[in-house]
Motif scaffolding. Sequence first.
Motif: not given
Length: 365
Positions: A362, A355, A359-360, A298-299, A336
């Motif tokens: 992956v 999301r 939040y960004q 998570v960024g 991150s």
Amino acid sequence: MFNQVTIIGVGLMGGSLGLALRRRSLARRVVGVDKNPENLRLAQESGAVHEASFDAAEAVSGSELVILATPVSETLAVLTRLKAHLSPGTVVTDVGSTKAVVCTRAAEIMPPGAWFVGGHPMAGSEYTGMAGADSYLFENAFYIITPLPDTPPPALERVRSLAAGVGAKIVEMTPAEHDRAVAAVSHLPHLVAVALVNTLVDLPGGEGFLPLGAGGFRDTTRVAAGNPPMWRDIFLSNTKAVSEVLAVFRRELDQLEKVIKKGEGEKILGLLERASQIRKKIPARMRGYLGAMYEIVVGVPDRPGMIAKIAGLLGEAGINIGDIEILRVREGEGGSIRLAFATATEQDEAANILRQAGYQVVKRH
């Protein structure tokens, strides 16, 4: 589980066992013994023991379980001094990382009616002493138990109960098997980390490169910051197995040096690919015997309370975070965070929730 447990040596390992025993209410009375007054003071202050003592002989009286959390080089000498003071039925175990010599000699030292069962919790830290103790140190860690063929089942079960009670995953093997295994997966990596650090320092101008080693070099050599006297004793007590794995490692290094010197690109690639394929067989989401972990990265912006906010969003949805790690930070901007979950469903739900919150995210597979 126990009326009284006595821990001889309340440093990192012994202190952590004391904290875990008390946190889980596994013993009515935990007695800690150490020759270091500061370790004893911290053990009492932190609640790792009910009672602290400098007198090991008195402290073991009446104990069902005695844990020798001393350096490997001292284990047998301490056991010899204590054997006349052990109560009938007492089980003695240790936490040392070499077993063959210790287990064989300990069995000879033990008085009739008392038993020694070798133990090795494969957990640790670069920190030393009671100040580095952690009640969760053994959570989901390997706890290797090394009984001898004539070890009575009740004695073995007592050490099994200790290991399971502090949250560890039990593995049983012979003392000789243990020593070969740890020489390869623990002792050799420590020696390699030491050699890497010393190589850097011995290179002309090498110390000036240290600031560049904040990534992979730092991670690879983390264990080199461990307790030097303890590791000296480990290597001296497992000389044969360590020498055998060092010989194999030296052959691998020689092979790499040879193909690099000759510029044999295909052979270099072959060795790299072989290692890469084997390394990938180690499950990426495994931590010891802990089940597979499903991860997201998570960024987040660099603002106070961000971890709490993320945890709160997931907590409100009933999602439990199995593991968390700050991966990278750019001060004043963001960073991150790696979050891990026990199931793929939780991974998917967490990613969607974060999301939707902006939040960004992956997902790692």
